[in-house]
Design a protein around this motif. Sequence first.
Motif, PDB file in Angstrom:
ATOM      1  N   ALA A 122       4.720   5.385   6.773  1.00  0.00           N
ATOM      2  CA  ALA A 122       5.735   4.713   7.585  1.00  0.00           C
ATOM      3  C   ALA A 122       7.106   5.357   7.389  1.00  0.00           C
ATOM      4  CB  ALA A 122       5.789   3.225   7.233  1.00  0.00           C
ATOM      5  N   MET A 123       7.421   5.712   6.146  1.00  0.00           N
ATOM      6  CA  MET A 123       8.705   6.357   5.869  1.00  0.00           C
ATOM      7  C   MET A 123       8.785   7.704   6.582  1.00  0.00           C
ATOM      8  SD  MET A 123       9.184   5.348   1.846  1.00  0.00           S
ATOM      9  CE  MET A 123      10.711   6.248   1.597  1.00  0.00           C
ATOM     10  N   ALA A 124       7.694   8.441   6.583  1.00  0.00           N
ATOM     11  CA  ALA A 124       7.681   9.752   7.245  1.00  0.00           C
ATOM     12  C   ALA A 124       7.805   9.609   8.762  1.00  0.00           C
ATOM     13  CB  ALA A 124       6.402  10.502   6.890  1.00  0.00           C
ATOM     14  N   VAL A 125       7.123   8.616   9.308  1.00  0.00           N
ATOM     15  CA  VAL A 125       7.125   8.426  10.760  1.00  0.00           C
ATOM     16  C   VAL A 125       8.493   7.994  11.277  1.00  0.00           C
ATOM     17  CG1 VAL A 125       6.211   6.948  12.596  1.00  0.00           C
ATOM     18  CG2 VAL A 125       4.665   7.958  10.941  1.00  0.00           C
ATOM     19  N   CYS A 126       9.135   7.069  10.571  1.00  0.00           N
ATOM     20  CA  CYS A 126      10.399   6.532  11.089  1.00  0.00           C
ATOM     21  C   CYS A 126      11.639   7.165  10.454  1.00  0.00           C
ATOM     22  CB  CYS A 126      10.435   5.015  10.945  1.00  0.00           C
ATOM     23  SG  CYS A 126      10.690   4.435   9.261  1.00  0.00           S
ATOM     24  N   GLY A 127      11.443   7.984   9.442  1.00  0.00           N
ATOM     25  CA  GLY A 127      12.589   8.644   8.826  1.00  0.00           C
ATOM     26  C   GLY A 127      13.336   7.800   7.815  1.00  0.00           C
ATOM     27  N   ALA A 128      12.738   6.703   7.385  1.00  0.00           N
ATOM     28  CA  ALA A 128      13.377   5.846   6.381  1.00  0.00           C
ATOM     29  C   ALA A 128      13.405   6.576   5.044  1.00  0.00           C
ATOM     30  CB  ALA A 128      12.623   4.526   6.256  1.00  0.00           C
ATOM     31  N   LYS A 129      14.463   6.356   4.280  1.00  0.00           N
ATOM     32  CA  LYS A 129      14.614   7.034   3.000  1.00  0.00           C
ATOM     33  C   LYS A 129      14.187   6.178   1.807  1.00  0.00           C
ATOM     34  CE  LYS A 129      18.398  10.025   4.600  1.00  0.00           C
ATOM     35  NZ  LYS A 129      17.578  10.560   5.597  1.00  0.00           N
ATOM     36  N   THR A 130      14.076   4.864   2.016  1.00  0.00           N
ATOM     37  CA  THR A 130      13.693   3.970   0.921  1.00  0.00           C
ATOM     38  C   THR A 130      12.619   2.995   1.391  1.00  0.00           C
ATOM     39  OG1 THR A 130      15.332   2.270   1.472  1.00  0.00           O
ATOM     40  CG2 THR A 130      16.050   4.034  -0.026  1.00  0.00           C
ATOM     41  N   LYS A 131      11.908   2.411   0.418  1.00  0.00           N
ATOM     42  CA  LYS A 131      10.901   1.395   0.747  1.00  0.00           C
ATOM     43  C   LYS A 131      11.571   0.194   1.390  1.00  0.00           C
ATOM     44  CE  LYS A 131       7.441   2.445  -2.767  1.00  0.00           C
ATOM     45  NZ  LYS A 131       6.710   1.924  -3.928  1.00  0.00           N
ATOM     46  N   ARG A 132      12.735  -0.177   0.876  1.00  0.00           N
ATOM     47  CA  ARG A 132      13.454  -1.320   1.428  1.00  0.00           C
ATOM     48  C   ARG A 132      13.784  -1.090   2.897  1.00  0.00           C
ATOM     49  NH1 ARG A 132      17.673  -3.798   3.068  1.00  0.00           N
ATOM     50  NH2 ARG A 132      18.573  -5.660   2.181  1.00  0.00           N
ATOM     51  N   ARG A 175      12.946  -2.229   8.589  1.00  0.00           N
ATOM     52  CA  ARG A 175      12.689  -1.764   9.965  1.00  0.00           C
ATOM     53  C   ARG A 175      11.425  -2.388  10.533  1.00  0.00           C
ATOM     54  NH1 ARG A 175      13.885   4.631  10.832  1.00  0.00           N
ATOM     55  NH2 ARG A 175      15.995   4.672   9.986  1.00  0.00           N
ATOM     56  N   ALA A 176      10.387  -2.456   9.732  1.00  0.00           N
ATOM     57  CA  ALA A 176       9.121  -3.019  10.200  1.00  0.00           C
ATOM     58  C   ALA A 176       9.276  -4.491  10.560  1.00  0.00           C
ATOM     59  CB  ALA A 176       8.043  -2.843   9.133  1.00  0.00           C
ATOM     60  N   ASP A 203       0.865  -1.168   0.000  1.00  0.00           N
ATOM     61  CA  ASP A 203       0.000   0.000   0.000  1.00  0.00           C
ATOM     62  C   ASP A 203       0.914   1.235   0.000  1.00  0.00           C
ATOM     63  OD1 ASP A 203      -1.491   2.241   0.840  1.00  0.00           O
ATOM     64  OD2 ASP A 203      -2.852   0.998   2.022  1.00  0.00           O
ATOM     65  N   ASP A 204       0.948   1.954  -1.120  1.00  0.00           N
ATOM     66  CA  ASP A 204       1.864   3.081  -1.264  1.00  0.00           C
ATOM     67  C   ASP A 204       1.635   4.167  -0.215  1.00  0.00           C
ATOM     68  OD1 ASP A 204       3.364   2.066  -3.374  1.00  0.00           O
ATOM     69  OD2 ASP A 204       1.965   2.852  -4.881  1.00  0.00           O
ATOM     70  N   ASP A 205       0.380   4.454   0.111  1.00  0.00           N
ATOM     71  CA  ASP A 205       0.096   5.473   1.122  1.00  0.00           C
ATOM     72  C   ASP A 205       0.646   5.055   2.484  1.00  0.00           C
ATOM     73  OD1 ASP A 205      -1.198   7.054  -0.753  1.00  0.00           O
ATOM     74  OD2 ASP A 205      -3.189   6.242  -0.263  1.00  0.00           O
ATOM     75  N   LEU A 206       0.481   3.781   2.824  1.00  0.00           N
ATOM     76  CA  LEU A 206       0.971   3.276   4.104  1.00  0.00           C
ATOM     77  C   LEU A 206       2.494   3.298   4.141  1.00  0.00           C
ATOM     78  CD1 LEU A 206       0.247   2.054   6.832  1.00  0.00           C
ATOM     79  CD2 LEU A 206       0.232  -0.200   5.733  1.00  0.00           C
ATOM     80  N   VAL A 207       3.128   2.931   3.045  1.00  0.00           N
ATOM     81  CA  VAL A 207       4.592   2.957   2.971  1.00  0.00           C
ATOM     82  C   VAL A 207       5.099   4.389   3.140  1.00  0.00           C
ATOM     83  CG1 VAL A 207       6.591   2.583   1.473  1.00  0.00           C
ATOM     84  CG2 VAL A 207       4.790   0.860   1.597  1.00  0.00           C
TER      85      VAL A 207
END
Length: 67
Positions: free
Chosen positions: A15-25, A30-31, A8-12
Amino acid sequence: MRTKIALDDDLVQEAMAVCGAKTKREVVDRALREMVARARRLNLMDLYGSDGIDPDYDYKRVRSGDD
């Protein structure tokens, strides 16, 4: 291991915004690590009655100094 999955692109993005991840991978990694760590943590209620927590322990009596 390479795996193709539909996410789910919106969820990804959230999640990236919340945890500060820079990539989907990174966010998926992390999850998964968090899920495994959470599953491995002992539930405190599972310790009840074991050697770690005495069912007869009275914290109120200990705090009052009546020991």
